[in-house]
Design a protein around this motif. Structure first.
Motif: not given
Lengths: 621, 424
Positions: B389-404
């Motif tokens: 679960a933590a690994a998936e959350l990190r991937i999601a965070l990475r993706a959102l960081e790419a937005l900005v």
């Protein structure tokens, strides 16, 4: 005057590991310590390993270090933490018999061919310009060396507090090293002040064990060293008890007399290891806290009550400890105390732990702002290898966030510095699923073999393991099964027409294990630990694949070098705070900049834009 | 750092032409032409003189460092909009105080480098400059104001909190930590997930606002489609005749309907045919019509082969001039009502538009959604899979960081800047 390659100052966990590592790499090494019989002393809790820390011990062992083997020899209770969670976040831990640990460590160091132990106090460093060339001992004798590793622990300007009493010292009963501290102060390196606490030590005979819940070790102990299979020492249980309202009332009523709350201490303590005073104040709504009663040795009456460190006056300690169930008549052998000490800002170090400003001088252990035996030993290993590499004219030895917890720790220390004593956690490692305690040998032993710091016995054992791993993979790939083949086996797969190998099926988790072993008898015939290892690899295979992208991004960031002459304060988009931090830390790469505290994605984009601009300007010039 | 200058307004004769300067030498360069400088941020009339020759009378505005579009010291010269004047002033500036002509997009690049705009804002600015309709303008302005960065930051905070909860149970398992963090993690995760899904849906609408909606007119041969298109467009865009099957290719007409950019498509009449060329036209008509955002079916008595109206499509009788109500391109009957109807239906769809406007944004959000869905399902499976679960959350965070804009923006910067024109 003696001439050597490497001198290690200090015989704690960092010093012992550093000396052993330098000697293994072939450097003529001396370990200088006040008392040879104090090498390997565990000055805090009698345990090695834990979450994140157990990973470090495994990595040290994978490079043929000494900590894991000493801990296995001294272990009197082995527990794998997080046993019910995924293998990536499980950490081996052991209660260690203090004396056995110390003796085993001394035996291991004595067995090192290139290592001599020198009893004495280092009072000065020999310098030539901005390079260190050796040390001066108190008796006036000198030893010259190409590299010097300082592992001074908490001995620098150490002050011990018990209530309003204070005394100088690095550890109860030891003298602080004043001349060396003065010498280091003259180097004018940025430093800070930290504190840490210890609980009172109890007499085991005075504890009512019969009334307490007991926690035994694991039925199947998991050891630290890849070379060991079973504990050597007799195994024991620990006791568990709890503080109560009465305990908290006593602490609360005497807060003003605590060194930490009475304003006697300026250092910053760790948030994850609060004193009983901290617990009572910061978590006022909790009416009880767990206390582990850890025996310090098989023939030692001392018990370490983990969870109630304190700097209250001795008589208050006695009354709050006696309010705890099972400890009504307890005798305190040594009161708990808080210790304040200086650390040097690790941002002054290179990735080899050599100082940026002084050639040949390496720092390792608590002196760099970390806490814990394992963190200290891991740094000792890095400093030892690199001090030897420097002395022998070899290339520096680097560790990366993507290959080890050691690399994670180094990078954290060097780029972020510390604001509280630094301790390893698994969550610090973004490639946690790949950096596991179970595969530390596969990650690092080949590196150690290439470097020449891994001995024959381990090399042979590792080659044999790799061979078995290959057999396991071959056995699992031998047949590819369709969903029809799997009907009635207990494994349900999607009817997608795909054919799956045994390795693919193992990724379904624990439940699929038995079926896979019945379907692939060649695999089932292999040793349990090999099957276990392959099953763990399978479990994480798809995640590791996805993480490769991140690892590549990290690599790109590591390859994007930031010019050393960047004028950060003059970059208008950066907040003042961030610009000052960048100017002070001068990160070498974008990857390091990315991990500076307070760094934002927008600021990183800005840095990247400037790097590109600098490149453009260079190209057009 | 160089000082750059460029014509910020369009080339050609106009009432006013704006010349923009940015960089440390910009104020000195202006002083070289006009003598004593006006106060910053105050428009003042000055005579521009070079080597004793008067070039023009211009409005001069100075911007101090930190308070300009680029973040650098900057200036604007509002000249009389003549090619000769602009030419003369640019020549006078060339080489003075290290000035050089700006590269394409360089003003914006400097704004980014100086932290005046984030990546999404740069994209918003590009869109604003390209904006032709009201909806495009509003949307681009929202992006330019930093709406995407703000949303991404909100999500990031929630996900960081959720990740921290999970990490606590992993790293402090042996200590006094909350045993069951799942309810809070799930609440945080699902809240973000719902937002992300809404944004992803709205993202398609936002992309449409940016790139324009497509509306296809379809019907049987000789149903009056081309006549209708011409009436809607107000010009003879398509050839019309009484001969069935006159239109073979797809004809596009861009227009502004109630603030939305709309491309009307006139297509070949749909019927079974032996004529090979007509067959190709009909296939093309069908495929474009299916992909269009909205279809106007001009219905007659004949059934249409190959396509069924979808929800929200408009069905209307053509050739109303022959009686029976509906719309007629010939007489204009029902045209205003049809435009009104198309506008209403497209506005409904664009109302869902969120803050994300580009495919890049949508892909990042979709990656985050995918990771978040896995994360939530891992959390529900219990603590034994917490590290996944933590690994998936990190991937999601990475993706959102790419937005900005994080570091994998390297190639993106090139593309963004290359799509800019001098002086914007």
């Amino acid at each position: 005057m003696k001439h050597l390659d490497v001198i290690v100052i200090g015989g704690g966990h960092a010093g012992a590991e550093a000396a052993a590592a330098a000697a293994r790499l072939g450097a003529r090494t001396a370990l200088v310590t006040l008392r040879a019989d104090a090498i390997g002393v565990m000055s805090c809790n009698p345990a090695i390993g834990g979450l994140g820390k157990g990973h470090l011990v495994r990595e040290i062992d994978a490079l043929d270090g000494v900590m894991g083997r000493a801990a296995d020899a001294a272990g009197i209770q082995f527990r794998l933490l997080n046993r019910r969670k995924g293998p990536a976040v499980q950490g081996p831990r052991a209660q260690a018999d203090r004396k056995l640990y110390r003796l085993e460590m001394q035996r291991l160091l004595a067995a090192e061919e290139n290592l001599t132990v020198v009893e004495g106090e280092v009072v000065d460093l020999r310098m030539e310009g901005q390079a260190v060339t050796g040390v001066v001992l108190q008796d006036g004798s000198e030893i010259s060396a190409r590299s010097v590793i300082l592992t001074a622990g908490t001995f620098l300007n150490g002050i011990i507090h018990i209530g309003d009493q204070r005394q100088q010292g690095g550890r109860m009963g030891d003298h602080p090293s004043v001349p060396l501290a003065q010498k280091l102060a003259a180097l004018d390196l940025p430093r800070g002040r930290l504190k840490t606490g210890t609980p009172p030590r109890l007499s085991g005979r005075s504890i009512d064990w019969a009334s307490l819940e007991m926690q035994p070790g694991d039925d199947v102990p998991v050891l630290f060293s890849f070379l060991n299979r079973a504990p050597i020492a007799r195994q024991i249980s620990c006791g568990i008890t709890h503080t109560n309202e009465a305990t908290h009332d006593i602490v609360r009523a005497n807060l003003g007399r605590s060194a930490m709350y009475g304003g006697h201490i300026e250092g910053v303590g760790p948030r994850y290891c609060p004193s009983i005073e901290d617990k009572v104040v910061r978590f006022a709504d909790k009416t009880s806290h767990q206390v582990f009663l850890e025996p310090e040795g098989l023939d030692d009456d001392t018990v370490y009550p983990n969870g109630i460190s304190t700097s209250l006056p001795a008589e208050v300690q006695e009354s709050y400890v006696r309010s705890i169930a099972g400890l009504q008549n307890v005798v305190i052998l040594q009161p708990g105390y808080a210790i304040e000490y200086d650390y040097f800002d690790p941002r002054s170090l290179r990735p080899t732990l050599e100082l940026k400003s002084i050639e040949g001088l390496f720092f390792a252990g608590q002196i760099n702002g970390t806490t814990g035996y394992e963190e200290a030993a891991a740094q000792g290993l890095v400093a030892g290898l690199n001090a030897a590499a420097r002395a022998l004219g070899r290339d520096p030895i680097h560790f990366s966030r993507s290959d080890s917890y050691i690399g994670v720790m180094l990078d954290d220390l060097l780029t972020r510095g510390v604001s509280e004593p630094y301790r390893m956690f698994t969550s610090r490692a973004e490639f946690r699923l790949a950096l596991r305690a179970d595969n530390a040998d596969q990650r690092l032993t080949p590196k150690g073999i290439a470097l020449g710091c891994v001995r024959e016995d381990r090399r042979i054992a590792f080659a044999a393991k790799l061979d078995l791993m290959e057999q396991a993979h071959a056995a699992l790939q031998a047949r590819q099964l369709s969903s029809r083949d799997l009907a009635g086996t207990g494994i349900t797969v999607r009817q997608d027409g795909a054919r799956r190998s045994g390795f693919d099926l193992l990724s379904f988790g624990e439940e699929a294990r038995e079926t896979v072993e019945s379907l692939f008898p060649d695999f089932a015939a292999l040793p349990a630990e090999i099957r276990e290892q392959v099953a763990i690899d399978a479990l994480y295979a798809q995640y590791l694949h996805r993480q490769e992208q991140d690892a590549r991004l990290l690599q790109r960031e590591e390859e994007t070098r930031l010019p050393t002459d960047f004028d950060y304060p003059a970059m208008p988009g950066l907040s003042k705070e961030l610009a000052l931090k960048l100017a002070r830390l001068r990160p070498d790469t974008l990857a390091q900049a990315a991990r500076i505290e307070g760094m934002t994605p927008a600021a990183l984009t800005l840095l990247l834009a400037h790097v590109r601009k600098a490149r453009r300007n260079a190209a057009s010039a | 750092m160089n000082t750059i200058y460029a014509l910020a307004s369009a080339r050609g004769k106009a009432g006013v032409a704006v010349l923009r300067l940015s960089g440390p030498g910009s104020h000195a360069a202006v002083a070289g032409l006009c003598g004593p400088l006006p106060e910053p941020r105050r428009a003042s009339l000055r005579r521009l003189v070079k080597d004793g020759v008067e070039l023009d009378q211009a409005l001069v505005i100075l911007f101090p460092e930190g308070e300009s579009f680029t973040g650098e010291a900057a200036a604007e010269l509002h000249l009389h909009g003549s090619l000769a004047v602009v030419q003369a002033v640019m020549q006078a500036l060339a080489g003075e105080h290290g000035l050089r002509l700006a590269e394409p997009g360089e003003f914006t690049r400097r704004a980014l480098e100086n932290g005046k705009l984030d990546l999404a804002q740069v994209e918003g600015l590009a869109d604003l400059i390209e904006a032709e309709t009201e909806a495009q303008r509003r949307q681009a302005l929202r992006v330019l104001s930093g709406a995407i960065g703000r949303r991404a930051e909100e999500w990031r905070e929630k996900l960081i909190r959720a990740a921290a909860l999970i990490e606590a149970t992993i790293d402090f398992a042996d200590e006094d930590v909350p045993v069951d963090v799942a309810p809070e993690v799930l609440a945080l995760g699902h809240a973000v997930l719902a937002d992300l899904r809404r944004e992803a849906l709205g993202g398609r609408a936002a992309e449409r606002i940016r790139d324009g909606f497509e509306v296809a007119i379809i019907g049987a041969p000789n149903a009056g489609k081309s006549t209708l298109l011409n009436a809607l467009a107000g010009r003879e865009a398509a050839i019309t005749s009484e001969i069935a099957g006159t239109t073979r290719d797809v004809i596009e007409v861009r227009m502004d309907i109630r603030g939305l950019a709309v491309t009307l498509l006139d297509t070949a009449g749909l019927r079974e045919t032996e004529d090979q060329v007509e067959r190709i036209g009909i296939d093309r008509a069908l495929s474009r019509a299916r992909m269009a955002d909205l279809r106007v079916f001009l219905i007659s008595d004949e059934a249409l082969p190959g396509i069924e109206p979808e929800d929200g499509d408009i069905l209307i009788r053509g050739k109303a001039d022959l009686g029976g109500g509906g719309v007629s391109g010939k007489t204009g009957q029902g045209i205003a009502e049809l435009i009104e109807e198309i506008g209403t239906r497209l506005l409904e769809r664009s109302a869902s538009a969120g803050v994300i406007t580009r495919e890049r944004h949508r892909l990042a959000i979709e990656r985050a959604i995918e990771a978040m869905e896995s994360a939530m399902s891992e959390v529900e499976k219990g603590t034994a899979r917490a590290e996944l679960a933590a690994a998936e959350l990190r991937i999601a965070l990475r993706a959102l960081e790419a937005l900005v804009g994080r570091v994998d923006v390297e190639n993106l910067l090139d593309e963004i800047f290359s799509s800019f024109c001098i002086g914007k």
